[in-house]
Design a protein around this motif. Structure first.
Motif, PDB file in Angstrom:
ATOM      1  N   ASP A  40     -11.493  18.900  20.778  1.00  0.00           N
ATOM      2  CA  ASP A  40     -12.508  19.197  19.547  1.00  0.00           C
ATOM      3  C   ASP A  40     -12.011  20.438  19.106  1.00  0.00           C
ATOM      4  OD1 ASP A  40     -13.760  16.762  20.334  1.00  0.00           O
ATOM      5  OD2 ASP A  40     -15.357  17.599  21.303  1.00  0.00           O
ATOM      6  N   TYR A  41     -11.978  21.363  19.779  1.00  0.00           N
ATOM      7  CA  TYR A  41     -11.565  22.742  19.018  1.00  0.00           C
ATOM      8  C   TYR A  41     -10.318  22.559  18.442  1.00  0.00           C
ATOM      9  CZ  TYR A  41      -9.531  27.375  18.877  1.00  0.00           C
ATOM     10  OH  TYR A  41      -9.219  28.670  18.027  1.00  0.00           O
ATOM     11  N   ASN A  42      -9.196  22.027  19.194  1.00  0.00           N
ATOM     12  CA  ASN A  42      -7.808  22.088  18.337  1.00  0.00           C
ATOM     13  C   ASN A  42      -7.903  21.178  17.082  1.00  0.00           C
ATOM     14  OD1 ASN A  42      -6.708  23.820  20.229  1.00  0.00           O
ATOM     15  ND2 ASN A  42      -5.947  22.150  21.354  1.00  0.00           N
TER      16      ASN A  42
ATOM     17  N   ALA B 244     -10.269  20.989  15.027  1.00  0.00           N
ATOM     18  CA  ALA B 244     -10.876  21.619  13.840  1.00  0.00           C
ATOM     19  C   ALA B 244     -10.285  23.145  13.800  1.00  0.00           C
ATOM     20  CB  ALA B 244     -12.218  21.853  14.210  1.00  0.00           C
ATOM     21  N   ALA B 245      -9.447  23.266  14.591  1.00  0.00           N
ATOM     22  CA  ALA B 245      -8.504  24.812  14.689  1.00  0.00           C
ATOM     23  C   ALA B 245      -7.731  24.758  13.266  1.00  0.00           C
ATOM     24  CB  ALA B 245      -7.688  25.067  15.607  1.00  0.00           C
ATOM     25  N   GLY B 246      -6.936  23.573  12.816  1.00  0.00           N
ATOM     26  CA  GLY B 246      -6.297  23.988  11.573  1.00  0.00           C
ATOM     27  C   GLY B 246      -7.078  24.346  10.218  1.00  0.00           C
TER      28      GLY B 246
ATOM     29  N   ARG C  64      -9.703  25.640  10.014  1.00  0.00           N
ATOM     30  CA  ARG C  64     -10.294  26.927  10.099  1.00  0.00           C
ATOM     31  C   ARG C  64      -9.273  28.227  10.037  1.00  0.00           C
ATOM     32  NH1 ARG C  64     -13.271  24.702  14.781  1.00  0.00           N
ATOM     33  NH2 ARG C  64     -12.322  26.207  15.954  1.00  0.00           N
TER      34      ARG C  64
ATOM     35  N   LYS D  69      -7.045  28.580  12.335  1.00  0.00           N
ATOM     36  CA  LYS D  69      -6.930  29.043  13.764  1.00  0.00           C
ATOM     37  C   LYS D  69      -5.742  28.202  14.355  1.00  0.00           C
ATOM     38  CE  LYS D  69     -11.130  31.125  14.361  1.00  0.00           C
ATOM     39  NZ  LYS D  69     -11.175  32.232  14.873  1.00  0.00           N
ATOM     40  N   ASP D  70      -4.978  28.658  15.233  1.00  0.00           N
ATOM     41  CA  ASP D  70      -4.069  27.980  16.111  1.00  0.00           C
ATOM     42  C   ASP D  70      -4.588  27.151  17.357  1.00  0.00           C
ATOM     43  OD1 ASP D  70      -1.858  29.287  14.668  1.00  0.00           O
ATOM     44  OD2 ASP D  70      -1.716  31.022  16.119  1.00  0.00           O
ATOM     45  N   ALA D  71      -3.903  26.153  17.515  1.00  0.00           N
ATOM     46  CA  ALA D  71      -4.232  25.355  18.621  1.00  0.00           C
ATOM     47  C   ALA D  71      -3.892  25.735  19.786  1.00  0.00           C
ATOM     48  CB  ALA D  71      -3.451  23.883  18.383  1.00  0.00           C
ATOM     49  N   ILE D  72      -4.674  25.673  20.761  1.00  0.00           N
ATOM     50  CA  ILE D  72      -4.422  26.485  22.033  1.00  0.00           C
ATOM     51  C   ILE D  72      -4.156  25.044  23.017  1.00  0.00           C
ATOM     52  CG2 ILE D  72      -5.552  28.477  21.807  1.00  0.00           C
ATOM     53  CD1 ILE D  72      -8.029  27.365  23.438  1.00  0.00           C
TER      54      ILE D  72
END
Length: 120
Positions: free
Chosen positions: A20-22, A24-26, A28, A30-33
């Motif tokens: 879920d984080y990844n 939405a990361a782009g 925002r 932010k880099d994917a982890i």
């Protein structure tokens, strides 16, 4: 032994949260982890180690070493979560073997298992 299924639930929830984080990361900026999880079950010792100027809390023992090795095996089969036979013995219907593997620091191969996705 009741905590073993809870650890599988926590691990899969962590991986769901990562996905879920990844996703939405782009958006925002932010880099994917990425991370993978290896789990073993057994006795460990926890303690502070270091010097008076720098103490670290750590966990040591065979189960820690095996969990680390199991985590390192995730890359080869492309799995995000693998468990040892010590865990699989407690959750047999929830896992599937992917075979025995030689790992550094152990004299014998260890059997590794993937967690079978559960509905719902």
């Amino acid at each position: 032994m009741r905590s073993i299924p809870n650890v599988l639930r926590a691990a899969t929830q962590s991986l769901d949260n990562l996905r879920d984080y990844n996703a939405a990361a782009g958006g925002r900026g932010k880099d994917a982890i990425e991370f993978v999880i290896g789990i073993d079950y057994g006795a460990v010792t926890f303690c502070n180690i270091g010097s008076p100027d720098r103490l670290d809390f750590t966990v040591v023992g065979t189960a820690v070493n095996i969990a680390s090795r199991v985590q390192g095996l995730c890359k080869e089969p492309g799995e995000s979560l693998l468990v040892s036979s010590n865990v699989a013995g407690h959750v047999r219907p929830l896992v599937q073997t992917i075979g025995k593997h030689q790992v550094n620091g152990l004299g014998q191969e260890i059997e590794i298992f993937r967690v079978i996705p559960q509905p719902g």
